[in-house]
Design an enzyme around this catalytic site. Sequence first.
Site, mmCIF file in Angstrom:
data_model
loop_
_atom_site.group_PDB
_atom_site.id
_atom_site.type_symbol
_atom_site.label_atom_id
_atom_site.label_comp_id
_atom_site.label_asym_id
_atom_site.label_seq_id
_atom_site.Cartn_x
_atom_site.Cartn_y
_atom_site.Cartn_z
ATOM 1 N N LYS A 220 16.791 6.720 -83.216
ATOM 2 C CA LYS A 220 17.085 5.679 -82.218
ATOM 3 C C LYS A 220 17.839 6.225 -81.012
ATOM 4 O O LYS A 220 18.434 7.294 -81.063
ATOM 5 C CB LYS A 220 17.819 4.518 -82.902
ATOM 6 C CG LYS A 220 16.831 3.728 -83.775
ATOM 7 C CD LYS A 220 17.362 2.427 -84.284
ATOM 8 C CE LYS A 220 16.230 1.693 -85.010
ATOM 9 N NZ LYS A 220 16.713 0.590 -85.836
ATOM 10 N N ARG A 260 16.166 3.793 -93.782
ATOM 11 C CA ARG A 260 14.803 3.609 -93.272
ATOM 12 C C ARG A 260 14.542 4.718 -92.263
ATOM 13 O O ARG A 260 15.193 4.766 -91.225
ATOM 14 C CB ARG A 260 14.704 2.221 -92.629
ATOM 15 C CG ARG A 260 13.341 1.881 -92.069
ATOM 16 C CD ARG A 260 13.372 0.496 -91.437
ATOM 17 N NE ARG A 260 12.085 0.171 -90.859
ATOM 18 C CZ ARG A 260 11.651 0.608 -89.689
ATOM 19 N NH1 ARG A 260 12.418 1.398 -88.946
ATOM 20 N NH2 ARG A 260 10.461 0.265 -89.238
HETATM 21 N N1 PMM Z 1 14.351 -0.789 -86.922
HETATM 22 C C1 PMM Z 1 13.101 -0.877 -86.421
HETATM 23 C C2 PMM Z 1 12.129 -1.633 -87.086
HETATM 24 N N2 PMM Z 1 12.415 -2.256 -88.262
HETATM 25 N N3 PMM Z 1 13.948 -2.759 -89.965
HETATM 26 C C3 PMM Z 1 15.193 -2.679 -90.470
HETATM 27 N N4 PMM Z 1 15.497 -3.301 -91.623
HETATM 28 N N5 PMM Z 1 16.180 -1.986 -89.843
HETATM 29 C C4 PMM Z 1 15.961 -1.336 -88.672
HETATM 30 O O1 PMM Z 1 16.910 -0.728 -88.131
HETATM 31 C C5 PMM Z 1 14.643 -1.407 -88.093
HETATM 32 C C6 PMM Z 1 13.654 -2.155 -88.782
HETATM 33 C C7 PMM Z 1 12.848 -0.174 -85.127
HETATM 34 O O2 PMM Z 1 11.633 0.328 -84.897
HETATM 35 P P1 PMM Z 1 10.843 1.568 -85.613
HETATM 36 O O3 PMM Z 1 9.993 0.934 -86.678
HETATM 37 O O4 PMM Z 1 9.996 2.152 -84.548
HETATM 38 O O5 PMM Z 1 11.863 2.499 -86.197
#
Ligand code: PMM
Length: 285
Positions: A220, A260
Amino acid sequence: MPATPAPRLPHADRTLVMGVLNVTPDSFSDGGRYLDADAAIARGLALVEEGADIVDVGGESTRPGAQRVAPREEQARVLPVIAALTAEGIPVSIDTMRAATAAAAVEAGACLINDVSGGLADERMAYVAADTGVDYVAMHWRAHSTEMDDRDRYDDVVAEVAAELAARVDALVRAGVSEDRIVLDPGLGFAKVGDSNWPLLANLGQWSAGRRVLIGASRKRFLGAAISRHPDEEAGPERREHATTAVTTLSAAAGAWAVRVHDARSACDAIAVVSAWQDAAKATR
Ligand code: PMM
C-alpha cells in the site's frame, strides 16, 4: 450448495496467510493480470503452492478513485473462480461489499466474507453474514473509493477506529451474527492516507478488543511513502514488498490472526521465523 462440503477456514497456532486474487482490470497492484477466469484460477493455485492458507477473491477494485462495477459483472468475475478453487479444496474468501455477491459466493463454496465496508455499503450484508453462518471480516471504512481520501480526518485515529468498529460489531450482532465469527481489520489505506495508518499498526490491541485481527498492508501507498529516500520519489507497488514483509513480521509477532498479501511466500517465511523465535522464547522461559 456445492456437491462436496465447502472447504473450511484452517486453524493454526500461527498467523494465517490470505493471498490476494483480484479478478479486476484496475486493482492497484495486480489489476488486469487475472481478469480471465483461467488465469485467475491458475493464480489462486499458485498462491496456495506458495503457502497461502486462504485465497481472497475480489471482483471490484477498491483503489482510491475506483468506480463501482455492476453486481452482475462482479459476480461473473468471481463465481467461476471461487467454484473452481473450492472444488480443489482451497479455502476461499469473497472480497465484496455487496450482500448478493457474498451470498452467491458462499453458495459457490466461499467460507469467509471479507467486507471492506464492515456492512456499511449494503444494509443487507449483516443478514447474509448471519444467515450463511460463515466467518465475516468487518473492515474499518468511511466512504467509497471516490471519496475515501477526503475522509482521512481524525483527532485520535486509534480511538475513533475502535469506536467505529465497535459500532459495526454491535450492528452485526443485532442482525444475528455470532460474535466469535467476526474478524476486525483496521482498513489500512481506506480513509487513511499516510500517517493515520501507523498508530493502528502500533496499537493493534487497543482497537481489536480481543477479537481476531486481519491486517491488509500489502504494497500500500503508506509503505511506499515510508521507504522512499527522496521527498519527490514514491516507491511503486512492486518496490514495497520488503516493507510488506516487515509489517507481516511485526503483525505476526503482535498476534494477528491473518495477513492479506500479494506475495504469499514472503509472508509464510516471515511467519515461520516469528514462530521459531517465539517457540524458542517459550522453551527458554
Ligand atoms: N485492502 C484491499 C482490498 N481488500 N480487504 C481487507 N480485509 N483488508 C484490506 O486492507 C483490503 C481488503 C485493497 O486492495 P488490493 O486488493 O488491491 O490489495
